[in-house]
Design a protein around this motif. Sequence first.
Motif, mmCIF file in Angstrom:
data_model
loop_
_atom_site.group_PDB
_atom_site.id
_atom_site.type_symbol
_atom_site.label_atom_id
_atom_site.label_comp_id
_atom_site.label_asym_id
_atom_site.label_seq_id
_atom_site.Cartn_x
_atom_site.Cartn_y
_atom_site.Cartn_z
ATOM 1 N N VAL A 4 0.841 -1.205 0.000
ATOM 2 C CA VAL A 4 0.000 0.000 0.000
ATOM 3 C C VAL A 4 0.876 1.254 0.000
ATOM 4 O O VAL A 4 0.619 2.209 -0.753
ATOM 5 C CB VAL A 4 -0.949 -0.010 1.222
ATOM 6 C CG1 VAL A 4 -1.698 1.303 1.341
ATOM 7 C CG2 VAL A 4 -1.913 -1.166 1.126
ATOM 8 N N VAL A 5 1.921 1.268 0.809
ATOM 9 C CA VAL A 5 2.807 2.431 0.877
ATOM 10 C C VAL A 5 3.567 2.601 -0.441
ATOM 11 O O VAL A 5 3.769 3.728 -0.897
ATOM 12 C CB VAL A 5 3.763 2.318 2.078
ATOM 13 C CG1 VAL A 5 4.754 3.467 2.112
ATOM 14 C CG2 VAL A 5 2.982 2.280 3.374
ATOM 15 N N ILE A 8 1.160 4.220 -2.889
ATOM 16 C CA ILE A 8 1.030 5.651 -2.564
ATOM 17 C C ILE A 8 2.288 6.400 -2.994
ATOM 18 O O ILE A 8 2.209 7.494 -3.562
ATOM 19 C CB ILE A 8 0.747 5.831 -1.053
ATOM 20 C CG1 ILE A 8 -0.638 5.291 -0.708
ATOM 21 C CG2 ILE A 8 0.873 7.294 -0.644
ATOM 22 C CD1 ILE A 8 -0.915 5.204 0.778
ATOM 23 N N HIS A 9 3.437 5.812 -2.734
ATOM 24 C CA HIS A 9 4.726 6.413 -3.108
ATOM 25 C C HIS A 9 4.794 6.630 -4.619
ATOM 26 O O HIS A 9 5.191 7.707 -5.084
ATOM 27 C CB HIS A 9 5.841 5.481 -2.625
ATOM 28 C CG HIS A 9 7.218 6.007 -2.814
ATOM 29 N ND1 HIS A 9 7.745 6.995 -2.028
ATOM 30 C CD2 HIS A 9 8.193 5.667 -3.692
ATOM 31 C CE1 HIS A 9 8.991 7.250 -2.415
ATOM 32 N NE2 HIS A 9 9.285 6.449 -3.425
ATOM 33 N N MET A 11 2.261 6.889 -6.718
ATOM 34 C CA MET A 11 1.295 7.921 -7.125
ATOM 35 C C MET A 11 1.847 9.314 -6.834
ATOM 36 O O MET A 11 1.683 10.233 -7.646
ATOM 37 C CB MET A 11 -0.048 7.707 -6.415
ATOM 38 C CG MET A 11 -0.787 6.486 -6.926
ATOM 39 S SD MET A 11 -2.494 6.306 -6.382
ATOM 40 C CE MET A 11 -2.403 6.471 -4.623
ATOM 41 N N ILE A 12 2.494 9.477 -5.693
ATOM 42 C CA ILE A 12 3.115 10.774 -5.374
ATOM 43 C C ILE A 12 4.175 11.113 -6.404
ATOM 44 O O ILE A 12 4.268 12.251 -6.875
ATOM 45 C CB ILE A 12 3.708 10.748 -3.943
ATOM 46 C CG1 ILE A 12 2.590 10.753 -2.906
ATOM 47 C CG2 ILE A 12 4.640 11.928 -3.715
ATOM 48 C CD1 ILE A 12 3.077 10.554 -1.480
ATOM 49 N N THR A 62 7.351 8.954 2.714
ATOM 50 C CA THR A 62 7.131 7.569 2.287
ATOM 51 C C THR A 62 8.459 6.850 2.049
ATOM 52 O O THR A 62 8.576 5.652 2.325
ATOM 53 C CB THR A 62 6.255 7.495 1.030
ATOM 54 O OG1 THR A 62 6.838 8.286 -0.010
ATOM 55 C CG2 THR A 62 4.843 7.961 1.312
#
Length: 127
Positions: A4-5, A8-9, A11-12, A62
């Motif tokens: 999950v992280v 997110i990483h 996408m950032i 992240t």
Amino acid sequence: MQTVVIVIHLMIVAVMIGAVLLQKSEGGGLGMGGGAGFMSSRGTANLLTRTTAILAVGFFITSLFLSWYAGYDRKPSSIIGQPAQTQPAGGAPVAPPTSGGILDSLKKADEQQQNQAPAGPQVPRSQ
């Protein structure tokens, strides 16, 4: 949780690349063209600068979390003091050293391998 992280990483990272590419460069580069947008050039610069800064902080957090999480349950280990668990090509086990250290046992194992006839073509070894 790590997956999950990482998502997110990534996408950032993708949004941050887009925000950086949308910014007006000082030489005119990618931001050249008319000012016919929904915002003035000054407002766009402030919005993109703040967005880039926030995304950079998110990227940093992240990254730190992923590096911490990767080493969270790691236990220290040492290769010094552990017996060598190698078997020569002939299948004969290597006798444990009676004296000396790991270098002596490696030297004896190498001598045993050199004394055995090769089964086929071998890669040249540097001396």
